[in-house]
Design a protein around this motif. Structure first.
Motif, PDB file in Angstrom:
ATOM      1  N   ILE A  94      29.290  37.606  43.448  1.00 15.29           N
ATOM      2  CA  ILE A  94      29.874  38.258  44.600  1.00 15.29           C
ATOM      3  C   ILE A  94      29.882  37.370  45.796  1.00 15.29           C
ATOM      4  CG2 ILE A  94      29.750  40.260  46.068  1.00 15.29           C
ATOM      5  CD1 ILE A  94      28.278  41.463  43.696  1.00 15.29           C
TER       6      ILE A  94
ATOM      7  N   PRO B 227      34.770  40.585  41.407  1.00 14.51           N
ATOM      8  CA  PRO B 227      33.675  41.254  41.756  1.00 14.51           C
ATOM      9  C   PRO B 227      33.544  41.318  43.179  1.00 14.51           C
ATOM     10  CG  PRO B 227      33.040  39.834  40.007  1.00 14.51           C
ATOM     11  CD  PRO B 227      34.583  39.436  40.202  1.00 14.51           C
TER      12      PRO B 227
ATOM     13  N   ALA C 162      35.901  43.847  44.867  1.00 17.74           N
ATOM     14  CA  ALA C 162      35.492  45.318  44.498  1.00 17.74           C
ATOM     15  C   ALA C 162      34.259  45.685  45.475  1.00 17.74           C
ATOM     16  CB  ALA C 162      35.104  45.446  43.011  1.00 17.74           C
ATOM     17  N   PHE C 163      33.462  44.578  45.617  1.00 17.88           N
ATOM     18  CA  PHE C 163      32.024  44.990  46.331  1.00 17.88           C
ATOM     19  C   PHE C 163      32.369  45.204  47.852  1.00 17.88           C
ATOM     20  CE2 PHE C 163      28.200  43.804  48.380  1.00 17.88           C
ATOM     21  CZ  PHE C 163      27.097  44.321  47.989  1.00 17.88           C
TER      22      PHE C 163
ATOM     23  N   ALA D  12      35.394  51.633  49.583  1.00 18.31           N
ATOM     24  CA  ALA D  12      34.660  52.252  48.565  1.00 18.31           C
ATOM     25  C   ALA D  12      34.268  53.624  48.726  1.00 18.31           C
ATOM     26  CB  ALA D  12      33.436  51.433  48.134  1.00 18.31           C
TER      27      ALA D  12
ATOM     28  N   ALA E 199      34.256  50.037  39.468  1.00 18.48           N
ATOM     29  CA  ALA E 199      32.950  50.081  40.039  1.00 18.48           C
ATOM     30  C   ALA E 199      32.759  49.034  41.417  1.00 18.48           C
ATOM     31  CB  ALA E 199      31.785  49.602  39.221  1.00 18.48           C
ATOM     32  N   ALA E 200      32.058  49.659  42.422  1.00 23.59           N
ATOM     33  CA  ALA E 200      32.061  48.959  43.684  1.00 23.59           C
ATOM     34  C   ALA E 200      30.591  48.369  43.976  1.00 23.59           C
ATOM     35  CB  ALA E 200      32.785  49.595  45.017  1.00 23.59           C
ATOM     36  N   GLU E 201      29.809  48.667  43.129  1.00 22.07           N
ATOM     37  CA  GLU E 201      28.425  48.290  43.194  1.00 22.07           C
ATOM     38  C   GLU E 201      27.886  47.756  41.937  1.00 22.07           C
ATOM     39  OE1 GLU E 201      26.194  51.881  44.044  1.00 22.07           O
ATOM     40  OE2 GLU E 201      26.915  52.947  42.302  1.00 22.07           O
TER      41      GLU E 201
ATOM     42  N   PRO F 108      30.310  45.097  39.721  1.00 20.20           N
ATOM     43  CA  PRO F 108      31.491  45.428  40.768  1.00 20.20           C
ATOM     44  C   PRO F 108      32.865  44.868  40.131  1.00 20.20           C
ATOM     45  CG  PRO F 108      29.904  44.746  42.078  1.00 20.20           C
ATOM     46  CD  PRO F 108      29.184  44.593  40.690  1.00 20.20           C
TER      47      PRO F 108
ATOM     48  N   ARG G 275      29.095  54.605  43.155  1.00 21.26           N
ATOM     49  CA  ARG G 275      30.001  54.076  44.373  1.00 21.26           C
ATOM     50  C   ARG G 275      31.335  53.378  43.572  1.00 21.26           C
ATOM     51  NH1 ARG G 275      28.875  53.702  49.346  1.00 21.26           N
ATOM     52  NH2 ARG G 275      29.788  52.313  50.619  1.00 21.26           N
TER      53      ARG G 275
ATOM     54  N   VAL H 299      35.614  51.844  44.017  1.00 22.87           N
ATOM     55  CA  VAL H 299      36.469  51.221  44.743  1.00 22.87           C
ATOM     56  C   VAL H 299      37.492  52.538  44.879  1.00 22.87           C
ATOM     57  CG1 VAL H 299      38.555  49.759  44.900  1.00 22.87           C
ATOM     58  CG2 VAL H 299      36.657  49.027  43.710  1.00 22.87           C
TER      59      VAL H 299
END
Ligand SMILES: Cc1ncc(COP(=O)(O)O)c(C=O)c1O
Length: 446
Positions: free
Chosen positions: A83, A371, A374-375, A379, A392-394, A408, A442, A444
């Protein structure tokens, strides 16, 4: 509380341990001695744990937007590097052993397939040993990487002891890896955060590695960490063979005792013969406790509360005790007696809700987004059941071993939600999720 010695030894690195111009090359000399001791061309001390060293190692091989092969059973610090560094990861999936519910490192054939499919990838990152002592065929993977002219990084955070005894699994530098990261505070002997990265050959340029390390490292390194690293190197060079011989004999005795205890299943050479793993670290006493009707977390909690024994790791299925050069007859007896008592007492422990363990393949999620995007993107927090099908954002990493179940950018599936929700209810610790209870996740934003 800590005593004066700690503070009086905590001198500055410049204008303290050495002068302003580093004219005595105090740290440089210690690093040279370390490189010599572990058969590396160069060694660099790091005072921020392998969590930072893996980020440096990865950044030295692949910059933002570049592709890097990464073994998907990676520790969260590796996924964090993906990330932070902005790498485009090509996940190489581990060998999933459904019976033992364990992920073992991928083999040379998996890495070769991924490299041929992604010829633009800049290198490969492998994890060996895992928290549970499962080791990769480092030499096989290194040769595949070198045949295609890319470097191999090995996250050998659990392998600081490996260079110092022939009966231990392959040490990355001997296995022809290019860059190897260790945490000496794990299986070695040093204060927390004591990490080293080791370099071999010229596939990774020293100046590139140093400059990228400079981006991340602290300007106030701890002299206590440096001294502990140097002291560990000296102790191992002078007495390592003998100390590790004793530790190996000790672990063989413990393994024989554990193998005879009802309800406990030891991770042993069978996993190698079945082809799941290339080698096992005999100093890791990894024991499946499911037949006792309890989880590994419960076993670990009982051992700590009732016996004052801390095990290195525990998860839904197992615990892992670590034997090191620092153990003695007293700790050996205490560990074996405590396991015997656990077998006797397990029936009286509270039955916790069942964890819905994933099937093989269920942890190989589709990567729908970088990743990093997304992170850092927008979100939202949604109820867990509504997270199915969302990106996924985490990171969601049960700890230990701290390997993200979801990273993510990956698409969340129903199996993964079932595992995490039932796991959290049964006591699984998921500290990096925004909602560790797993009632919400959490994702996106749409
Ligand atoms: C495989 C692996 N890599 C890296 C790390 C990070 O090491 P450290 O805790 O020294 O930062 C860990 C920590 O447990 C690990 O298990």
């Amino acid at each position: 509380m800590l005593g004066e010695g700690v503070f009086s030894s905590d001198v500055l690195s410049l204008n303290g341990l050495d002068d302003r111009r580093k004219s005595h090359a105090v740290v440089g000399q210690a690093e040279e001695l370390m490189a010599d001791a572990v058969r590396a061309d160069r060694a660099f001390f790091s005072t921020c744990g392998s969590s930072l060293s893996v980020k440096t190692a990865m950044l030295a091989v692949a910059g933002p937007g570049e592709k890097l092969l990464v073994s998907r059973n990676a520790h969260k610090s590796v996924i964090a590097a993906v990330i932070v560094n902005g790498v485009d990861p090509v996940w190489v999936h581990p060998h999933f052993d459904a019976g033992r519910q364990l992920a073992h490192p991928p083999g040379p054939e998996d890495v070769e397939r991924a490299l041929r499919a992604h010829p633009e990838a800049k290198g490969m990152l492998l994890i060996s040993p895992t928290d549970w002592g499962s080791c990769a065929d480092i030499r096989g993977v290194a040769r595949v990487c070198h045949a295609l002219d890319v470097p191999l990084i090995v996250d050998e955070a659990w392998g600081a002891h490996l260079p110092f005894h022939d009966s231990l699994p392959t040490w990355g530098m001997d296995g022809e890896a290019d860059l190897v990261v260790t945490s000496v505070h794990k299986m070695g002997g040093a204060v927390e955060q004591s990490s080293v990265f080791h370099l071999r050959g010229d596939r990774v340029a020293v100046d590139v590695l140093k400059q990228r390390e400079d981006l991340l490292g602290t300007t106030s390194p701890s002299s206590l960490v440096y001294c502990a690293l140097d002291g560990w190197r000296r102790q191992m060079v002078e007495q390592g063979g003998e100390l590790l011989d004793t530790a190996l004999r000790r672990s063989a005795r413990i393994r024989a005792e554990v193998a005879a205890m009802p309800g406990l299943r030891l991770l042993d050479q069978e996993a190698v013969h079945e082809g799941y793993t290339a080698e096992l670290d005999p100093l890791k006493i990894t024991v499946d406790v499911r037949e006792l009707g309890i989880s590994g977390m419960q076993a670990a909690e009982w051992l700590r509360t009732a016996r004052h024994v801390d095990v290195g790791a525990s998860d839904t299925c197992r615990i892992s005790g670590q034997i090191t050069h620092a153990d003695a007859d007293r700790t050996e007896e205490l560990f074996v007696d405590s396991l015997r008592a656990l077998v006797e007492e397990a029936g009286s422990l509270e039955r916790r809700p069942r964890v819905l363990l994933p099937e093989p393949g269920a942890l190989e999620l589709e990567q729908a987004m970088l990743p990093r995007h997304a992170f850092f993107g927008e979100a939202e927090q949604v109820p867990a059941e509504k997270a199915v099908g969302r990106i996924a954002a985490e990171m969601t990493s049960p700890y230990p071993p701290g390997v993200p179940v979801v990273a993510p950018g990956e698409v969340i599936t129903a199996e993964v939600v079932d595992f995490l929700v039932s796991g959290a209810a049964a006591g699984l610790l998921i500290p990096d999720a925004a909602d560790p209870s797993m009632r919400t996740m959490r994702v996106v934003a749409r």
